[in-house]
Enzyme design. Structure first.
Site, PDB file in Angstrom:
ATOM      1  N   GLY A 114       0.810  -1.217   0.000  1.00  0.00           N
ATOM      2  CA  GLY A 114       0.000   0.000   0.000  1.00  0.00           C
ATOM      3  C   GLY A 114       0.838   1.260   0.000  1.00  0.00           C
ATOM      4  N   ASN A 162       1.386   3.397  -2.356  1.00  0.00           N
ATOM      5  CA  ASN A 162       1.052   4.401  -3.365  1.00  0.00           C
ATOM      6  C   ASN A 162       0.370   5.629  -2.775  1.00  0.00           C
ATOM      7  OD1 ASN A 162      -1.096   2.365  -3.016  1.00  0.00           O
ATOM      8  ND2 ASN A 162      -2.281   3.739  -4.322  1.00  0.00           N
ATOM      9  N   THR A 163       0.023   5.569  -1.483  1.00  0.00           N
ATOM     10  CA  THR A 163      -0.725   6.686  -0.912  1.00  0.00           C
ATOM     11  C   THR A 163      -0.461   6.813   0.583  1.00  0.00           C
ATOM     12  OG1 THR A 163      -2.962   7.635  -0.669  1.00  0.00           O
ATOM     13  CG2 THR A 163      -2.791   5.258  -0.464  1.00  0.00           C
ATOM     14  N   GLY A 164      -0.790   7.980   1.152  1.00  0.00           N
ATOM     15  CA  GLY A 164      -0.772   8.161   2.598  1.00  0.00           C
ATOM     16  C   GLY A 164       0.549   7.828   3.262  1.00  0.00           C
ATOM     17  N   ILE A 165       0.457   7.145   4.420  1.00  0.00           N
ATOM     18  CA  ILE A 165       1.674   6.880   5.191  1.00  0.00           C
ATOM     19  C   ILE A 165       2.591   5.880   4.485  1.00  0.00           C
ATOM     20  CG2 ILE A 165       0.588   7.503   7.397  1.00  0.00           C
ATOM     21  CD1 ILE A 165       0.494   4.566   8.122  1.00  0.00           C
ATOM     22  N   SER A 206      -3.669  -0.217  14.769  1.00  0.00           N
ATOM     23  CA  SER A 206      -4.400   1.012  15.059  1.00  0.00           C
ATOM     24  C   SER A 206      -4.873   1.003  16.502  1.00  0.00           C
ATOM     25  CB  SER A 206      -5.617   1.130  14.137  1.00  0.00           C
ATOM     26  OG  SER A 206      -6.517   2.106  14.619  1.00  0.00           O
ATOM     27  N   TYR A 225     -13.610  -3.694  11.187  1.00  0.00           N
ATOM     28  CA  TYR A 225     -12.325  -2.987  11.090  1.00  0.00           C
ATOM     29  C   TYR A 225     -11.534  -3.166  12.382  1.00  0.00           C
ATOM     30  CZ  TYR A 225      -8.843   0.714  10.702  1.00  0.00           C
ATOM     31  OH  TYR A 225      -7.654   1.398  10.670  1.00  0.00           O
TER      32      TYR A 225
END
Length: 296
Positions: A25, A27-30, A154, A179
């Site tokens: 992951g 490609n974006t964000g953190i 999280s 989640y």
């Protein structure tokens, strides 16, 4: 001992020249911010992304910031075990070492949908997809030791519990609870994997990035609304990436394993995230769902 962190910023100057890093992951964000930071430290960074086009855009923007960046994009769909296996097969043919694996990709509060293998999407991607990926890469990590695995969890794990009677939410589905369950699963996976890797010079730690402005909330109108109301208190993706970076590079963590971090410092884990029996039970259930046997 946490001398390299200041206000949740990774202060370590550690270089990663000659090291290979894999980030899901990215490609974006953190994930993207983590890729940029580790590339600046000299690492070869493999950006594993479901959307290759977006991945290439992210890699290009990283190269704009740091011209020497050794970043490459590869396709990986964590919602499809055949994609995970194909990704690893190709990687093992072309990569001799893997020093850092960052299980960063995630989906949050999406409507009920199944992965290609029939798993509920959030548990399927956030936990089971990364479980299989790590299983397939563990040999390479051991051969490359000392190596590190970083699992992005999280704070949501605090209100999560593992519903063993309905792990895949087939009886009932609540996107928020699913989640939280998947984020608790990340912590339990970290704990049990650390136990199994004792003495291997491969460490595994989990991180809570903080509440980060990201497109993770795109599936939830309420969360999007809350995030916009509280936007002043949200971290930027760059700030959110600091603890992942810290766990990947900080010299003082070289032998620390099975721990949880937030703001570049050790963080507390809810009781249900510290239960070793639950961790083993989830490990066995996950292995069974994926049809794999860990012999290490």
């Amino acid at each position: 001992p946490w001398k390299y962190s200041a206000g949740g910023t990774c202060m370590s100057m550690a270089r990663l020249d000659g090291k290979t890093v894999l980030i899901t992951g990215a490609n974006t964000g953190i994930g993207k911010e983590t890729a940029l930071d580790l590339a600046i430290r000299g690492a070869r960074v493999i950006m594993a992304c479901r959307d290759v086009e977006k991945g290439e855009e992210a890699a290009t923007s990283i190269r704009h910031i740091y011209r020497e960046a050794n970043v490459e994009v590869r396709e990986l769909d964590l919602a499809d075990t055949s994609s995970i296996r194909a990704f690893v097969q190709r990687l093992l043919r072309e990569v001799n070492h893997l020093h850092v694996l960052i299980n960063n990709a995630g989906v949050m509060m999406c409507p009920y949908v199944k992965t290609n293998d029939g798993f509920e999407m959030q548990l399927g991607v956030n936990h089971l997809g990364h479980f299989l990926l790590t299983y397939l890469l563990i040999g390479l990590l051991k051969r490359s030791a000392p190596a590190r695995i970083v699992v992005v969890s999280s704070l949501a794990h605090n209100v999560g519990w593992i519903r063993f009677h309905d792990l895949l939410s087939q009886g009932s589905y609540n996107s928020g609870l699913a989640y939280c369950q998947s984020k608790l699963a990340n912590l339990l996976f970290t704990r049990e994997l650390a136990r199994r890797l004792k003495g291997s010079s491969v460490t595994v730690n989990s991180v809570h990035p903080g509440l980060v402005r990201s497109d993770l909330v795109r599936h939830s109108t309420i969360m999007s609304l809350l995030f916009s109301l509280f936007s002043l208190f949200l971290k930027s993706p760059r700030d959110g990436a600091q603890t992942s970076i810290y766990c990947a590079v900080a010299e003082e963590l070289h032998s620390l394993t099975g721990k949880h971090f937030s703001d570049c410092a050790p963080a507390s884990v809810a009781p249900q995230g510290r239960n070793e029996e639950t961790a083993r039970k989830l490990w066995d259930a996950s292995s069974e769902l994926l049809g794999i046997v860990w012999d290490h």
